[in-house]
Design a protein around this motif. Structure first.
Motif, short mmCIF file in Angstrom:
data_model
loop_
_atom_site.label_atom_id
_atom_site.label_comp_id
_atom_site.label_asym_id
_atom_site.label_seq_id
_atom_site.Cartn_x
_atom_site.Cartn_y
_atom_site.Cartn_z
N TYR A 297 2.63 6.17 -7.01
CA TYR A 297 1.46 6.83 -7.62
C TYR A 297 1.63 8.35 -7.57
N ILE A 298 1.97 8.86 -6.40
CA ILE A 298 2.12 10.30 -6.23
C ILE A 298 3.26 10.84 -7.09
N TYR B 135 -14.97 10.16 -2.52
CA TYR B 135 -13.71 9.64 -3.06
C TYR B 135 -13.45 10.17 -4.46
N SER C 108 -9.26 -1.07 0.62
CA SER C 108 -10.49 -1.68 1.12
C SER C 108 -10.18 -2.93 1.96
N MET D 94 -19.66 0.39 -4.60
CA MET D 94 -18.86 1.60 -4.51
C MET D 94 -18.39 2.07 -5.89
N ASN E 114 -17.54 -3.30 -2.71
CA ASN E 114 -16.69 -2.62 -3.68
C ASN E 114 -17.40 -2.44 -5.02
N TYR F 141 3.35 17.48 -1.05
CA TYR F 141 2.07 16.77 -1.07
C TYR F 141 2.04 15.65 -0.03
N LYS G 206 -4.11 13.77 7.28
CA LYS G 206 -5.21 12.82 7.20
C LYS G 206 -5.31 11.94 8.45
N SER H 69 -10.82 12.07 2.55
CA SER H 69 -10.29 10.75 2.80
C SER H 69 -10.70 10.24 4.18
N GLN I 296 -11.99 13.47 -3.98
CA GLN I 296 -10.63 13.35 -3.47
C GLN I 296 -9.66 12.89 -4.56
N MET J 174 -1.91 1.70 -10.79
CA MET J 174 -1.55 1.92 -9.39
C MET J 174 -2.75 2.40 -8.59
N ALA J 175 -3.58 3.24 -9.20
CA ALA J 175 -4.79 3.70 -8.51
C ALA J 175 -5.68 2.50 -8.18
N LEU K 294 0.83 -1.21 0.00
CA LEU K 294 0.00 0.00 0.00
C LEU K 294 0.87 1.26 0.00
N LYS L 264 -4.68 1.73 10.33
CA LYS L 264 -4.12 1.88 8.98
C LYS L 264 -3.14 3.06 8.96
N GLU M 284 -11.81 3.87 -11.80
CA GLU M 284 -13.03 3.28 -11.21
C GLU M 284 -13.49 2.09 -12.06
N LEU N 109 -8.01 -1.00 -4.10
CA LEU N 109 -8.46 -2.32 -3.67
C LEU N 109 -7.75 -2.73 -2.37
O1 NCC Z 1 -6.02 8.60 0.91
P1 NCC Z 1 -6.61 7.28 1.07
O2 NCC Z 1 -5.55 6.09 0.88
O3 NCC Z 1 -7.39 7.04 2.28
O4 NCC Z 1 -7.56 7.10 -0.20
C1 NCC Z 1 -8.32 5.96 -0.36
C2 NCC Z 1 -8.28 5.54 -1.82
O5 NCC Z 1 -8.80 4.21 -1.92
C3 NCC Z 1 -9.89 4.16 -2.80
N1 NCC Z 1 -10.84 3.19 -2.25
C4 NCC Z 1 -11.27 3.25 -0.97
C5 NCC Z 1 -12.16 2.31 -0.47
C6 NCC Z 1 -12.60 1.29 -1.32
N2 NCC Z 1 -13.45 0.36 -0.91
N3 NCC Z 1 -12.15 1.25 -2.60
C7 NCC Z 1 -11.29 2.18 -3.06
O6 NCC Z 1 -10.91 2.11 -4.24
C8 NCC Z 1 -10.41 5.55 -2.92
O7 NCC Z 1 -11.00 5.77 -4.18
C9 NCC Z 1 -9.15 6.38 -2.73
O8 NCC Z 1 -8.48 6.53 -3.94
C10 NCC Z 1 -3.56 6.48 2.22
O9 NCC Z 1 -4.02 5.91 3.20
O10 NCC Z 1 -2.64 7.32 2.27
C11 NCC Z 1 -4.14 6.15 0.86
O11 NCC Z 1 -3.65 7.12 -0.05
C12 NCC Z 1 -3.98 6.89 -1.42
C13 NCC Z 1 -3.37 8.00 -2.27
O12 NCC Z 1 -1.97 7.97 -2.16
C14 NCC Z 1 -3.84 9.32 -1.71
O13 NCC Z 1 -5.25 9.36 -1.77
C15 NCC Z 1 -3.24 10.48 -2.45
O14 NCC Z 1 -3.80 10.65 -3.70
C16 NCC Z 1 -3.48 5.55 -1.85
N4 NCC Z 1 -3.86 5.35 -3.22
C17 NCC Z 1 -3.03 4.90 -4.15
O15 NCC Z 1 -1.91 4.55 -3.91
C18 NCC Z 1 -3.56 4.83 -5.54
C19 NCC Z 1 -4.09 4.46 -0.98
O16 NCC Z 1 -3.64 3.21 -1.41
C20 NCC Z 1 -3.72 4.73 0.46
#
Ligand code: NCC
Length: 331
Positions: free
Chosen positions: A27-28, A99, A262, A214, A211, A118, A125, A189, A102, A253-254, A20, A273, A53, A259
């Motif tokens: 990703y960033i 989301y 979740s 969602m 999911n 960033y 958070k 978030s 965000q 990566m997104a 994660l 977390k 998505e 996933l």
């Molecule tokens: O910010 P963060 O996560 O809490 O954002 C949650 C991301 O997970 C997706 N999500 C959530 C629940 C679910 N059931 N399914 C999902 O797909 C949401 O759409 C959202 O993108 C973190 O904890 O720091 C984390 O950060 C993100 C990301 O770096 C930040 O949002 C900055 O853009 C990470 N995402 C990625 O690496 C793609 C996440 O893994 C962890």
């Protein structure tokens, strides 16, 4: 509620958290890289969020096929629990809209400031999440644990200041716009994460059906974003304008990040977390120092100490009235 996490082994949890964190960092960095190039046509970020998505929905459906060992089984499950159960499905409407906001804001922020700022600011958070856990789930956090949460924030931020590569040129900078996007992202978030956890753990519906629900709303919200922000762009240049391999990697990566998020929320909780990703951030920084043979300085060491103290303070047993209580902390 300490038993919620019993479904998975310690090693499995550590593995998930490390993936994660590493994935989120990549990703960033990749978003920042693609948003700061000016030698190639710029892609429309709303389309990237929408495609993520779609990708997460497809993967969830494939996992459901694997779980049922048949396509028909998956279709039945989705038919009964998503289509024929609108009141349950609509519970995912709010978090997926938040989301979507965000995920789009991440691109706004990273178009306006560097990846290091960033990632550091995004650690806020940890605090917004704790506040929402108290307000929405009624989680009890004692003063010592609040102190731990603030120390964790400070510690992770310090570690990242040192491991960040800050030698980036400052073109396209709109610092205020970037910062406001990050702060709104932290609120989104925290809220959406806790909302998802509350619904997931408060009902019988399985993770992958949640999911699917969602991401269906995620696709709708993503479409709204494409229409409101990039309608004219997409109409004149095309949906995939400016896409190259980097943009597709961002979508991949997104998907992984979403996933895995979740899964983490299912087996742990949103505060743990935060603590656990803090540990992986420290580990990742340590790894990169060792790997590149750099010596680490006071900010890294001080930050690591703060993170360690925070974990200790957070997991101290609560002095509760009416008998001893088990320690509730990151395990
Ligand atoms: O910010 P963060 O996560 O809490 O954002 C949650 C991301 O997970 C997706 N999500 C959530 C629940 C679910 N059931 N399914 C999902 O797909 C949401 O759409 C959202 O993108 C973190 O904890 O720091 C984390 O950060 C993100 C990301 O770096 C930040 O949002 C900055 O853009 C990470 N995402 C990625 O690496 C793609 C996440 O893994 C962890």
């Amino acid at each position: 509620s300490g038993n919620k996490s019993d479904g998975a082994s310690f090693g499995f949890k550590m593995y998930i958290l490390l993936v994660l964190t590493l994935n989120a960092t990549g990703y960033i960095l990749l978003i920042r890289y693609t948003r700061s190039r000016d030698d190639v046509p710029m892609y429309f970020s709303t389309t990237t969020v929408l495609l993520s998505e779609c990708s997460k929905l497809s993967i969830s459906l494939i996992l459901l096929i694997k779980e049922h060992k048949s396509v028909v089984g998956m279709i039945r499950d989705v038919y009964h629990n998503v289509l024929c159960n609108p009141s349950d499905t609509f519970k995912m409407c709010i978090p997926s809209i938040i989301y979507a906001l965000q995920n789009n804001l991440a691109f706004v922020a990273l178009s306006n400031l560097d990846a290091a700022t960033y990632q550091i600011t995004y650690q806020l958070k940890i605090i917004t999440t704790a506040v929402f856990m108290v307000v929405m789930i009624g989680k009890k956090i004692n003063p010592m644990q609040w102190l731990a949460i603030f120390l964790l924030f400070a510690g992770v931020a310090a570690v990242q200041v040192e491991s960040a590569n800050t030698k980036e040129d400052m073109k396209h900078y709109n610092y205020m716009k970037g910062l406001i996007s990050i702060i709104v992202s932290c609120l989104c978030s925290g809220f959406a994460g806790v909302y998802f956890e509350k619904v997931l753990k408060g009902t019988e519906t399985t993770l992958w059906i949640r999911n699917v629900q969602m991401y269906l709303f995620g696709i709708l919200s993503g479409l709204v974003a494409v229409f409101t922000k990039d309608y004219n762009n997409v109409m004149t240049h095309g949906f995939l304008y400016g896409y190259d391999v980097y943009v597709f990697v961002i979508i991949g990566m997104a998907s992984i990040g979403g996933l895995y998020t979740s899964i983490v929320v299912k087996y742990l909780d949103n505060i743990i977390k935060g603590f656990s990703t803090a540990v992986s951030i420290v580990m990742a920084a340590l790894g990169s120092f060792l790997f590149f043979g750099k010596s680490f300085g006071y900010l890294f060491m001080g930050g690591s100490v703060l993170v360690t103290v925070a974990i200790y303070l957070y997991s101290l047993p609560k002095p509760a009235a009416g008998g001893p209580q088990k320690a509730r902390g990151p395990q």
